[in-house]
Enzyme design. Sequence first.
Site, PDB file in Angstrom:
ATOM      1  N   LYS A 137      18.989   0.791   0.515  1.00 44.58           N
ATOM      2  CA  LYS A 137      17.872   0.200   1.254  1.00 44.58           C
ATOM      3  C   LYS A 137      17.862  -1.313   1.079  1.00 44.58           C
ATOM      4  CE  LYS A 137      12.784   0.628   1.528  1.00 44.58           C
ATOM      5  NZ  LYS A 137      11.611   1.324   0.943  1.00 44.58           N
TER       6      LYS A 137
ATOM      7  N   SER B  94       8.786   3.178   4.324  1.00 42.69           N
ATOM      8  CA  SER B  94       9.642   2.063   4.632  1.00 42.69           C
ATOM      9  C   SER B  94      11.139   2.375   4.504  1.00 42.69           C
ATOM     10  CB  SER B  94       9.291   0.891   3.705  1.00 42.69           C
ATOM     11  OG  SER B  94       9.487   1.220   2.339  1.00 42.69           O
TER      12      SER B  94
ATOM     13  N   SER C 169       6.922   5.894   0.878  1.00 44.92           N
ATOM     14  CA  SER C 169       8.066   5.362   1.610  1.00 44.92           C
ATOM     15  C   SER C 169       9.340   6.180   1.519  1.00 44.92           C
ATOM     16  CB  SER C 169       8.352   3.925   1.150  1.00 44.92           C
ATOM     17  OG  SER C 169       7.280   3.080   1.482  1.00 44.92           O
TER      18      SER C 169
END
Length: 514
Positions: free
Chosen positions: A117, A193, A217
Site C-alpha cells: 500500500k 483506504s 481500511s
Amino acid sequence: MTNPFDSISARTVLPARRNFLKMAGMLGAATLLPGIALARAGPVSSPFAEMDATALAAAIKAREISPVEALEAAIARAQAVQPAINCISEDMYDRARRRAASTDLSAPFAGVPYLIKDEADIVGLARHFGSRLDKVMPIAKRNDVLVERCEQIGLNPFARTTMPEFGILPTTETLAYGVTRNPWNLDHVPGGSSGGAAAAVAAGIVPKAHGSDGAGSLRIPASNCGLVGLKTSRDRIGGGSFLGQPFCLSRTVRDTANQLALVEHKGPGAAYAPVGRVTDPSARRLRIGFIMNGLGGHAPSPEVSESITTTLALLESLGHRIGEARWPFDGTQFVEDFTLVYMAKAKGTRARMSGGDGASPDPAFLKKLIESASFDIGELSADFSDESVALAYTRMAASSRAYFDLFDTMDVLVTPVLLKPPARIGEINGSIPFPILLMRLNNYADYTMLQNASGGPAISLPMHWTKDGLPVGVQFASRLGGERTLLELAFELERAQPWAQRRPPLWAPSHVST
C-alpha cells in the site's frame, strides 16, 4: 528459518505442470479451481495464477515454477487489468526482478509476488499517500516494520497500490491517481483506504497484498471485494499507530493465518501471547452475539441485513449459540469522538507535508493541489483544542472498556461491515463538499471504527453476494488478543460456505496465458 508450511510437501503441489485437473483435485476447490469451471473469454491462464499464496509458495519450493516466472506472470496480470481497475500507483518491477533472481527458497513465502500500500516506507522510494503532494515526501531510508518482515518471509513486492488521499476515505478515488474500480463491478468502489490492494487481490493479480486498517481500511475493502480482511489487535504486529494496524488482504483464511503466524511480534516486549499457526476450525462451540444497527443508530440496507441473518443461521446450524446484543455505550457520542480524534490527526499529516524543513505548507498552495475534503479537514483540525481532543480520547477509552465487557458473556460479536453494499463510483470522494461528504459517510461506514479505537481484533469474511453480484462482508470481532478464536471460526465458515472459488467478471488470469 523453519518453514511453517512443512506439512505442504512437494507431493501435495504439482506433479506436472500439464496435469492441472489432477492437481486441482488434490488441492481442493476452495483453493484451486479446475479451468473448466472458470472458463472465460481470452487466453487460458496458468494453474499457478489460481493458487493462493500458500500453494504458490509450495509450488516454488517444489521447483515447479521459479520465483522469476511467478513474478513475471504477476506483472503480466497487473498490466492486463490495470487500465480497467487502476489499482497500482507505482511499479517496482526492476527492484522485484533483482530480488526474484536471488530468492532464498528456505523462506516460507519465498518468491511469492506481493503488493505494498502506498503509505508504507520502502527503502529508496517515497510514499505518495494518494496525493499530488507526493513530490515533497522524503525518500525512505528504511523499510516499515511490516514491509521488512514481509520481505524476510520471502514475499517479493513489485508495485505500490492506490489509496485515497492520506487514507481518509473508505473509497479510492483521487485527483492524483484517478479512480480505482471494483473487479466485481467497475461502476462500484473497491473500498478504502486499502482499495488498490483489495482490487488487485480480487482481480487475481496477486493472492494477497499489504494494507492497513485505521478506521476499517482493511475490513471495508475486504467486504467490498469478497476477501478476507483481518484487523489485528493493537501492537500485535508492531509498526502501527494508536488507531491504525498494518496487515494484509487475501482470498483464503489460511493465507491470512499463515502470514500472521510469521509476522506477529514475538518474544520480549510482545503485547500478547503469540497466536501461532492456526490451520483448522476449533471443536469449541462459541457464544456469538450480534448487533444489527450501526453505532450511530442507522439500520443497514436489506441486502446487508440479509447477510447477517443468513450468517447467523449458518452459525446456529454449526452448533454455536446465538444471542442479540446492544451497544453498551452512547454510539452517537462515540462516533462524534472518533471523528474528532480522526480529524485531529490531520495535524500530523500537515507536518509530514512540510518537506522536512518544519514549515507548514502555504494554504493557497495546498488548496490547489489537494482534494477539498483533505483541505477542509486540515482547516478544521487546526481549530480543535488540545482539551477537546483529550476529552474525546477519555470518552473513547470508557466506550472501549464497555465494549470489551461484552466479551464476558460472548466469545464473538457479529455485525455488518458497512451499512450498504459497495458504493457507486462518485458517491463518496474527496471532491464532494465536506458537509455532504460527512452525511454520506455517516450513512455508509458505521461499524468498523470501534475496533480501531479500542484496539480489539476483527475480521471481515465474504459471507454474502447481492442479487447484482456484489460482495458483502460480515464482521466478526473478539476480545483483545482474540485472533485465534476469529481465525478458527473463519476456517469453519470457509469450509461450510466456500468462497475462494468465486471469481469476479474482471479476472486477470483469464486475460493472460502465463
